[in-house]
Every structure is written in C-alpha cells, then in structure tokens.
Design a protein around this motif. Structure first.
Motif, short mmCIF file in Angstrom:
data_model
loop_
_atom_site.label_atom_id
_atom_site.label_comp_id
_atom_site.label_asym_id
_atom_site.label_seq_id
_atom_site.Cartn_x
_atom_site.Cartn_y
_atom_site.Cartn_z
N ALA A 29 0.69 -1.54 -0.08
CA ALA A 29 0.33 0.24 0.26
C ALA A 29 1.20 0.97 0.06
N LEU A 30 2.09 1.32 0.93
CA LEU A 30 2.77 2.75 0.51
C LEU A 30 3.20 2.76 -1.01
N PHE A 31 4.04 0.94 -1.65
CA PHE A 31 4.13 1.10 -2.57
C PHE A 31 3.18 2.24 -3.72
N GLN A 32 2.00 1.58 -3.34
CA GLN A 32 0.80 2.17 -4.46
C GLN A 32 0.76 4.06 -3.82
N GLU A 33 0.59 4.08 -2.60
CA GLU A 33 0.64 5.25 -2.73
C GLU A 33 1.53 6.49 -2.78
N ALA A 34 3.13 5.88 -3.15
CA ALA A 34 4.45 6.43 -3.68
C ALA A 34 4.26 6.96 -4.85
N ALA A 35 4.35 5.85 -5.59
CA ALA A 35 3.32 6.12 -7.64
C ALA A 35 2.68 6.86 -7.54
N LEU A 36 1.49 7.15 -7.13
CA LEU A 36 0.38 7.73 -6.59
C LEU A 36 0.75 9.13 -7.02
N LEU A 37 1.39 9.68 -5.66
CA LEU A 37 2.53 10.94 -5.74
C LEU A 37 2.59 11.50 -6.45
N GLN A 38 3.83 10.49 -7.05
CA GLN A 38 4.80 11.10 -7.89
C GLN A 38 4.57 11.02 -9.11
N ALA A 39 3.43 10.03 -9.59
CA ALA A 39 3.52 10.06 -10.85
C ALA A 39 1.98 11.61 -11.11
N GLU A 40 1.15 12.15 -10.30
CA GLU A 40 0.68 13.24 -10.37
C GLU A 40 1.92 14.56 -10.27
N VAL A 41 3.15 14.16 -9.49
CA VAL A 41 3.72 15.81 -8.97
C VAL A 41 4.66 15.09 -10.77
N LEU A 42 4.76 14.62 -11.92
CA LEU A 42 5.47 13.99 -12.59
C LEU A 42 4.52 14.25 -14.31
N GLY A 43 3.77 14.28 -14.15
CA GLY A 43 2.53 14.83 -14.70
C GLY A 43 1.88 14.02 -16.17
N PHE A 44 2.19 12.28 -15.07
CA PHE A 44 0.67 11.82 -15.53
C PHE A 44 -0.20 10.81 -14.63
N GLY A 45 -0.20 11.97 -13.23
CA GLY A 45 -0.70 10.72 -12.29
C GLY A 45 -2.46 10.89 -12.76
N GLU A 46 -3.22 10.84 -11.73
CA GLU A 46 -4.88 10.74 -12.04
C GLU A 46 -5.63 11.70 -12.39
N SER A 47 -4.62 13.59 -11.98
CA SER A 47 -5.32 14.76 -12.84
C SER A 47 -5.11 14.11 -14.64
#
Length: 243
Positions: A29-47
């Motif tokens: 779960a920590l890995f999943q959250e880390a991936a979600l957080l950084q993907a958003e910062v780098l521009g390919f996340g939830e947004s």
C-alpha cells in the motif's frame, strides 16, 4: 527533472500484524501511494488520467525484504520511474529505516489502459521527455511473472465485497495480497520471516465475484493463485521465506 521522490512515514498500528511488524499488504500500500503521489508531480498521475481517459493498473511487483519495520518506526519511502519496457512502465522503490539503511527494495511494472476500451496504451509516449541515462535500479531488470507452482495444499474461496473495490470499481491490488496472506494461520506467520514477495495480476475481480485461492508450498517459498469462477487466473503471489 528530478526522478526520485521521497516522503517520511511513521508506521501506524493498523499497518502491523500479529508479529508487530508491517504486513506485506501494508508495504504494498505504501508503494502504491508513493507511485500515485509522484506520478501526479511528474504530470502523468490522476489528473492526466482523468483528462486523457486513461488509468494505470499494477501488473507486477517484486519485493526484497531485509527487515520489516515495526509499529511507530520512522521510515522514508522512496520511488522513481525507470525506462519503460514494452507495454510496461517500470517503477522502483526503497524503504529506509531511521538510520538511513535500506530495509526493503522493490521493482514494479504498470500498464496504461484506455478507460473505455481497456486496451493498453504504450507508455513510451508518456516518458519520451524523461532522461533515464542515470536512473538507478533498486532491483535490476523487470519484475517477472510468477512461475508455475506445485501441488495444491489448501483452498479458500473469497467473494469481492464493496470494501475491496478501488475507484474504478475493481478489486484494489492490495486486497489480492490480503487474500493471499489470509491463506495462512497466525501460528504459521509467527514461525516464518519473509525475505520477499512477488505478485502478478492477470484479470481483475469486480463486486460479488468469487475467487478461489489455491495455496502450494515448497522449500523456501509458498505460492497462492487466485482463480475466477470461469477458471481464468486473476492473480498469483509468491512469498519467499528466510532460511
């Protein structure tokens, strides 16, 4: 562009199990959250996914464990993307203890899907502007598929309920790992120390789907495979054990 992303975390009580250490699902779960957080910062996340009609799904995860953190331990979670390989966007992780020692390392493979057709979208287009020439590897290479397992020792049937679902209406990848660890008794868990675990995902389960969990043990490892009612494999998990 900085590829590594880190954040501090205090291990909370609900992330620990009967041994007082983080459970394998909590680590995942920590890995999943880390991936979600950084993907958003780098521009390919939830947004990005919301705007483009796409979604990321975890395909494979391979983890090596030196020591599982305990309740209230202060740790640091680190993640970064690696160069994509074929249809997989690769991402690595490290967890550091309070002294700065790496206690867990992992590598994962993610697929980018079109939300309407569920067809894969090649991730290379997302990462074309990234420079991976100096990228590190927590675990070299790409997380592999789970190899064939031996004789089935026990079976457990589970049903996907509301609390198992993610925002897409599918069973969250963390739940599969919870189901896999539910195939063991507390006494068995107390006697063993995991040195790592790997999970591969084939077909997602949805609400009210039944999944048959089939466990098989071997020297130094134990495997759980989840099969849907039509006979197709949903996921497979192998847990490596310290000798």
């Amino acid at each position: 562009m900085e590829l590594q992303y880190s954040f501090p975390h205090t291990v909370i009580y609900s992330e620990t199990g009967i041994r007082g250490r983080m459970t394998l699902p909590a680590v995942s779960a920590l890995f999943q959250e880390a991936a979600l957080l950084q993907a958003e910062v780098l521009g390919f996340g939830e947004s990005y996914c919301r705007d483009e009609g796409r979604m990321w799904v975890l395909s494979r995860l391979q983890t090596e464990i030196d020591q599982l953190p305990q309740h209230r331990d202060e740790i640091v979670v680190q993640t970064w993307p690696k160069e994509p390989q074929g249809p997989l966007a690769r991402r690595d992780y490290r967890i550091f203890d309070s002294s700065g020692r790496v206690v867990i390392r992992a590598t994962s493979g993610w697929m980018l899907l079109d939300t309407e057709t569920l067809r894969p979208v090649r991730p290379q287009q997302v990462f074309e502007k990234f420079d991976f020439s100096t990228s590190e590897e927590a675990i070299p290479g790409t997380a592999g598929k789970i190899p064939p397992s031996g004789e089935i020792g026990s079976e457990l049937e589970v049903t996907a309920h509301y609390s198992d679902l993610d925002q897409q209406g599918h069973v969250n990848n963390i739940r599969y790992l919870r189901w896999a660890t539910d195939c063991y008794t507390p006494d068995e868990i107390n006697r063993v120390e995991p040195s790592g675990f790997s999970v591969s995902y084939a077909r997602s389960a949805a609400w009210n789907d039944t999944v048959m969990l089939k466990r098989s043990d071997a020297d130094g490892s134990t495997t759980v495979r989840g099969t849907l009612s039509d006979g197709s494999e949903s996921f497979a998990c192998i847990i490596q054990l310290k000798s």
